[in-house]
Scaffold this motif. Structure first.
Motif: not given
Length: 288
Positions: A32, A58-61, A65, A68, A86-87, A89, A91, A274
């Motif tokens: 995560d 994952n879940k970088a949205d 930023d 990350t 981002d699983s 969208s 991305k 975020r």
């Protein structure tokens, strides 16, 4: 707030992961992006010893930023390929095959020297509950190959997914480790719903979340809810949020269960912004 959760099926999953490692060329570990350290299963390194690994944040949205990027650089420095995805969208998913192929390059070369050409690259997908493995599998596979749900424990059996003629994935159920030695880790897992809400005191969990945000970035709460923060008592901040959002009961009191769920849901869905709960510096704080 002492949190422990380790259902019996997780021990079985760990055994299956170990048994099936011989079938794959590389292990994909989904973390995560909001809690890259706390969402890493410390048992996995021992289980997959000798097998190449790729880390997907994952879940970088939902994460910051800049933080990350710090985590990606941290993994690069210790010799592990990592990238943000981002699983939902999709991305970053178009780069997964290339990064896995590079990680398994030496094994692929050994296989080809034996005259085995054209065999698909095989990767095992691992991660804790609710880290987004099923959504990842569905998106990269191009169809609903794995069940999904915003709760831990949805994936119950291993599955093979053919991404294309060159790439195959083996899905595994989410698995935690038997004992959380650091309560901060357990809390962060609970904040992101890697641990079932049903076994937790949701008011206490929300209290500690509000306390953490007030201590680290209080403007998040002030900007979202437009309320006065009680820096001495996070519970009073929760009450103020409840009144502002209409979480009241007859007589004018605040429904603390409702406001607790509201705050946690808005964090989990990104409505609070975020937010990353860990930077690489936290590794030293947790004794890694």
């Amino acid at each position: 707030m002492n949190i422990q959760w380790y259902p019996g099926h997780m021990a079985k999953t760990k055994r299956e992961i170990k048994e099936n490692l011989k079938l794959v060329d590389v292990v994909i570990e989904l973390l995560d992006a909001r809690i890259p350290l706390s969402s890493r299963n410390p048992d996995l390194d021992e289980i997959i010893a000798g097998k190449e690994k790729v880390v997907l944040l994952n879940k970088a949205d939902l994460a910051n930023d800049a933080i990350t990027r710090q985590w990606i650089e941290y993994y690069k420095e210790i010799g592990i390929e990592a990238m943000a995805i981002d699983s939902i969208s999709g991305k970053g998913l178009n780069k997964i095959y290339a990064i896995c192929k590079e990680a398994a390059r030496e094994k692929i070369e050994r296989i080809e020297k034996k005259g085995i050409i054209g065999r698909p690259l095989r990767a095992m997908v691992t991660g804790i509950p609710n880290v987004g493995k099923s959504s990842f599998i569905n998106k990269i596979g191009g169809k609903s190959t794995a069940r999904t749900g915003d709760k831990p424990g949805v994936t119950r059996s291993k599955q093979w997914i053919k991404v294309n003629k060159d790439f195959e994935l083996q899905d595994t159920p989410g698995v935690l480790w038997p004992k959380f030695d650091d309560n901060k880790v357990a809390q962060r897992l609970a904040f992101t719903r890697a641990i079932k809400d049903e076994i937790l005191d949701i008011e206490e969990l929300a209290y500690f979340f509000v306390k953490y945000i007030q201590e680290t970035n209080p403007s998040i709460l002030k900007d979202r809810y437009n309320v006065d923060l009680d820096m001495e008592d996070p519970y009073e901040t929760m009450i103020n949020i409840g009144r502002k959002r209409g979480c009241v009961v007859s007589g004018g009191g605040v429904d603390t269960i409702r406001v607790s769920n509201l705050i946690l849901d808005e964090f989990r869905t990104g409505k609070l912004g975020r937010i990353s709960l860990e930077t690489p510096e936290v590794i030293n704080d947790l004794g890694e």
